[in-house]
Design an enzyme around this catalytic site. Sequence first.
Site, mmCIF file in Angstrom:
data_model
loop_
_atom_site.group_PDB
_atom_site.id
_atom_site.type_symbol
_atom_site.label_atom_id
_atom_site.label_comp_id
_atom_site.label_asym_id
_atom_site.label_seq_id
_atom_site.Cartn_x
_atom_site.Cartn_y
_atom_site.Cartn_z
ATOM 1 N N LYS A 89 0.841 -1.196 0.000
ATOM 2 C CA LYS A 89 0.000 0.000 0.000
ATOM 3 C C LYS A 89 0.879 1.250 0.000
ATOM 4 O O LYS A 89 1.922 1.284 0.661
ATOM 5 C CB LYS A 89 -0.899 -0.041 1.236
ATOM 6 C CG LYS A 89 -1.926 1.066 1.352
ATOM 7 C CD LYS A 89 -2.744 0.824 2.628
ATOM 8 C CE LYS A 89 -3.806 1.885 2.853
ATOM 9 N NZ LYS A 89 -4.575 1.610 4.095
ATOM 10 N N SER A 166 -9.228 1.386 3.725
ATOM 11 C CA SER A 166 -8.510 2.198 2.767
ATOM 12 C C SER A 166 -7.508 1.429 1.906
ATOM 13 O O SER A 166 -6.930 1.985 0.963
ATOM 14 C CB SER A 166 -7.767 3.319 3.500
ATOM 15 O OG SER A 166 -6.837 2.793 4.435
ATOM 16 N N SER A 190 -9.189 -1.106 7.798
ATOM 17 C CA SER A 190 -8.700 -0.804 6.449
ATOM 18 C C SER A 190 -8.056 -1.967 5.715
ATOM 19 O O SER A 190 -7.848 -1.882 4.505
ATOM 20 C CB SER A 190 -7.705 0.365 6.502
ATOM 21 O OG SER A 190 -8.391 1.580 6.671
#
Length: 493
Positions: A89, A166, A190
């Site tokens: 990420k 996220s 997330s």
Amino acid sequence: MSPVSPSPYRGVNYLDWSAEDTVLSIRNRSVTARDYISSVLDRAQQGKSLNAFINLLPDYALSAADKLDRAIAHGDELPPLAGLAIVAKDNINMAGFPTTAGTAALQHSRPSNTAPSLKKLIAAGAIVIGKTNMHELAFGITSTNLQPFAGPVHNPYAENMIPGGSSGGTAAAIASRVVSCGLGTDTGGSARIPAALTGIVGFRPSVGDGGKQRRYHDEGAVVPISHTRDTVGVLGRTVADVTLLDSAITRRLRVNQPTRLHGLRFGVPPVLWSGLDKKVEHAALWASQALQKAGVILVKDDIPKLLKLDATIGNVLALHEPLADIPAYLNASDVRGVSLQNIVDGIASPDVKAIFGSVLNDTFASEYNDTIAVRRPALQKLYADYFTEKRVDAILFPTTILPATPIDTVRGSGHVSINGGPPIDAFAAYTRNAGPGSNAGLPGLSLPIGITNTLRPIGIEINGPLGSDERLLSLGLALEHVFGHLPPPPNYK
């Protein structure tokens, strides 16, 4: 609604291989590292419409593959993950490459440090093929990033739907068969929420008090929200994929065996099973019945005042701690010429912009000390007492109370409706079940249990006591045998 298929992920296509299959195949020369990494990069390009990546790293990845192939030709001893393609990420630092966190002010930042969890995977031989897209600054659960250079992430099963967030880019890359596993982060869901909405596995490790109780230590090398709640998380197609990465991060290389389910006690608190979308409820009941057939005892006692207490904690931490945590990150990562105010000024997503209004105003400053000293310990005790007094091995509940919803390119994250009811805040809806355990610092694991007739995956989560991460993963291996795996997205077979 259809239950998941029991067939395992194995096949002749490189991209169908599990993480372990891949490592073994490269090690025994069934495929060269270059051929495998080239196929992975081609797959990433084929799935470009998903917008899963902010930065692909083809030169780096192919160079690492060539270096590995030379080592294999020379008969060198290989590290345990040699050649395995992974993604990270884009709020997780990788020295020498940008860490944008999906926001304009950090678009060209090149931190000097690598997050320890990622550094350990690279040292173990994993090859990072790209940095993945995400909800801007990780402040959201849709991954509808409205920065011009980033844009929204799409769900591989239904591309007009959110993948969750996220860590939506990591989830989309895994679900679309680019890689078998990778890293996200998890503050209030997330990693687990996008795992549930894209039909994969998501793991949040123990955080506890943030010190010795923390399983992964990445402070100062991940763009933060809350040092009290943040952690790197692992996502994968299977629990075995997740376990393999976790073992390399913790340097506890082992072969996890599934826990025997017969006679185990799982708490199913009604507070986390109420208000569900009918499709989620149908799949979750199927999963609970399947576990009962496997010999699991379901304990239907509630956790008193869980959601009421939890509601006094999450926003206080997430909207106060960034004031100190983001500048501390910029300093620790040697990111020069960027301030917290620069970051706020450059936010493009309306939902994130609104949140940072509260951050800069320090709306919850007066509640912070009480939250740290009283409320959060009370939540942790509530869980600890439940595990002890009800004698439960894990707590079982739907990861999210509704499946994926359409992408909102106006607000980034707006409102949703459950079963035709009145509009409710999307963030609150998606984090309702995943948030409490993370606020308490507990480990959590989300697994896929079904898919709707409109191709929207559904996940179920187990929380374990603080520090029970390895047992939780072993439980996950056993649950996966009961639930099976989802078929791949139709366009990514």
